[in-house]
Design a protein around this motif. Structure first.
Motif, mmCIF file in Angstrom:
data_model
loop_
_atom_site.group_PDB
_atom_site.id
_atom_site.type_symbol
_atom_site.label_atom_id
_atom_site.label_comp_id
_atom_site.label_asym_id
_atom_site.label_seq_id
_atom_site.Cartn_x
_atom_site.Cartn_y
_atom_site.Cartn_z
ATOM 1 N N LEU A 4 0.841 -1.187 0.000
ATOM 2 C CA LEU A 4 0.000 0.000 0.000
ATOM 3 C C LEU A 4 0.875 1.235 0.000
ATOM 4 N N VAL A 5 0.553 2.186 -0.849
ATOM 5 C CA VAL A 5 1.310 3.433 -0.913
ATOM 6 C C VAL A 5 0.343 4.605 -0.867
ATOM 7 N N GLU A 6 0.522 5.443 0.133
ATOM 8 C CA GLU A 6 -0.326 6.622 0.278
ATOM 9 C C GLU A 6 0.313 7.842 -0.393
ATOM 10 N N SER A 7 -0.534 8.748 -0.807
ATOM 11 C CA SER A 7 -0.060 10.015 -1.358
ATOM 12 C C SER A 7 -1.139 11.073 -1.159
ATOM 13 N N GLY A 8 -0.762 12.322 -1.371
ATOM 14 C CA GLY A 8 -1.735 13.405 -1.334
ATOM 15 C C GLY A 8 -1.686 14.283 -0.115
ATOM 16 N N GLY A 9 -0.853 13.938 0.845
ATOM 17 C CA GLY A 9 -0.740 14.780 2.029
ATOM 18 C C GLY A 9 -0.076 16.103 1.721
ATOM 19 N N GLY A 10 -0.147 17.013 2.671
ATOM 20 C CA GLY A 10 0.480 18.308 2.475
ATOM 21 C C GLY A 10 0.065 19.287 3.545
ATOM 22 N N LEU A 11 0.402 20.551 3.311
ATOM 23 C CA LEU A 11 0.078 21.629 4.234
ATOM 24 C C LEU A 11 -1.071 22.453 3.670
ATOM 25 N N VAL A 12 -2.133 22.578 4.452
ATOM 26 C CA VAL A 12 -3.289 23.369 4.039
ATOM 27 C C VAL A 12 -3.731 24.263 5.193
ATOM 28 N N GLN A 13 -4.612 25.200 4.870
ATOM 29 C CA GLN A 13 -5.173 26.082 5.883
ATOM 30 C C GLN A 13 -6.486 25.509 6.408
ATOM 31 N N VAL A 14 -6.873 25.963 7.572
ATOM 32 C CA VAL A 14 -8.160 25.557 8.142
ATOM 33 C C VAL A 14 -9.280 25.857 7.140
ATOM 34 N N GLY A 15 -10.173 24.874 6.986
ATOM 35 C CA GLY A 15 -11.300 25.037 6.080
ATOM 36 C C GLY A 15 -11.057 24.538 4.670
ATOM 37 N N GLU A 16 -9.815 24.283 4.332
ATOM 38 C CA GLU A 16 -9.484 23.807 2.987
ATOM 39 C C GLU A 16 -9.668 22.291 2.877
ATOM 40 N N SER A 17 -9.379 21.776 1.681
ATOM 41 C CA SER A 17 -9.608 20.359 1.396
ATOM 42 C C SER A 17 -8.332 19.684 0.902
ATOM 43 N N LEU A 18 -8.292 18.376 1.076
ATOM 44 C CA LEU A 18 -7.239 17.526 0.519
ATOM 45 C C LEU A 18 -7.862 16.213 0.122
ATOM 46 N N ARG A 19 -7.271 15.564 -0.879
ATOM 47 C CA ARG A 19 -7.679 14.210 -1.213
ATOM 48 C C ARG A 19 -6.464 13.303 -1.106
ATOM 49 N N LEU A 20 -6.573 12.330 -0.227
ATOM 50 C CA LEU A 20 -5.532 11.333 -0.073
ATOM 51 C C LEU A 20 -5.829 10.134 -0.961
ATOM 52 N N SER A 21 -4.757 9.492 -1.422
ATOM 53 C CA SER A 21 -4.891 8.306 -2.251
ATOM 54 C C SER A 21 -4.111 7.156 -1.643
ATOM 55 N N CYS A 22 -4.655 5.970 -1.801
ATOM 56 C CA CYS A 22 -3.999 4.745 -1.337
ATOM 57 C C CYS A 22 -3.969 3.783 -2.522
ATOM 58 N N GLN A 23 -2.778 3.522 -3.009
ATOM 59 C CA GLN A 23 -2.602 2.615 -4.149
ATOM 60 C C GLN A 23 -2.261 1.228 -3.618
ATOM 61 N N LEU A 114 -4.976 -5.592 11.821
ATOM 62 C CA LEU A 114 -5.088 -5.503 10.373
ATOM 63 C C LEU A 114 -3.791 -5.965 9.712
ATOM 64 N N ASP A 115 -3.937 -6.572 8.548
ATOM 65 C CA ASP A 115 -2.808 -7.299 7.969
ATOM 66 C C ASP A 115 -1.741 -6.420 7.320
ATOM 67 N N TYR A 116 -2.163 -5.446 6.532
ATOM 68 C CA TYR A 116 -1.206 -4.715 5.703
ATOM 69 C C TYR A 116 -1.355 -3.210 5.900
ATOM 70 N N TRP A 117 -0.218 -2.538 5.908
ATOM 71 C CA TRP A 117 -0.190 -1.100 6.147
ATOM 72 C C TRP A 117 0.738 -0.388 5.168
ATOM 73 N N GLY A 118 0.352 0.825 4.804
ATOM 74 C CA GLY A 118 1.262 1.693 4.089
ATOM 75 C C GLY A 118 2.097 2.487 5.083
ATOM 76 N N ARG A 119 3.002 3.305 4.552
ATOM 77 C CA ARG A 119 3.902 4.068 5.412
ATOM 78 C C ARG A 119 3.309 5.383 5.881
ATOM 79 N N GLY A 120 2.283 5.838 5.216
ATOM 80 C CA GLY A 120 1.613 7.042 5.655
ATOM 81 C C GLY A 120 1.983 8.279 4.868
ATOM 82 N N THR A 121 1.122 9.276 4.979
ATOM 83 C CA THR A 121 1.358 10.578 4.367
ATOM 84 C C THR A 121 0.942 11.651 5.368
#
Length: 127
Positions: A4-23, A114-121
């Motif tokens: 599993l590989v996560e992506s999409g994290g980052g720095l945002v301001q309060v009230g904003e949006s992000l979309r994380l992905s898990c491949q 749980l069996d499998y984990w990604g490293r996180g974002t």
């Protein structure tokens, strides 16, 4: 074994949006439930949302209901976490996990089995 590989994290301001992905790498993707979990500095890991890939059933932690949406693209073996109206309390490392068990409150409440984990974002929400 599922990678599993996560992506999409980052720095945002309060009230904003992000979309994380898990491949996911596993060809039997449809047999799994995939969950998103988060861990803030100095705090325990907590379950955010999960989805059963085969039937699309979902479950959310109370603190994200109405703000976060989990979804999947089975053809791409991707699971997404759309995060809206972000708060500073949402700052954490977000990880996805895969397991044969059903998506439920128990899936989110007891992640250690749980069996499998990604490293996180990392998601950082700034005021």
């Amino acid at each position: 074994e599922v990678h599993l590989v996560e992506s999409g994290g980052g720095l945002v301001q309060v009230g904003e949006s992000l979309r994380l992905s898990c491949q996911a790498s596993e060809s039997t993707f449809d047999d799994y439930a995939i969950g998103w979990f988060r861990q803030a500095p100095g705090k325990e890991r907590e379950g955010v949302a999960c989805i059963g890939i085969n039937y699309g059933d979902t479950y959310y932690a109370d603190f994200v209901k109405g703000r976060f949406t989990i979804s999947s693209d089975n053809a791409k073996k991707m699971v997404y976490l759309q995060m809206n109206s972000l708060k500073t309390d949402d700052t954490a490392v977000y990880s996805c996990a895969a397991d044969y068990s059903h998506c439920s409150s128990g899936y989110l409440k007891y992640p250690n089995g749980l069996d499998y984990w990604g490293r996180g974002t990392l998601v950082t929400v700034s005021s």
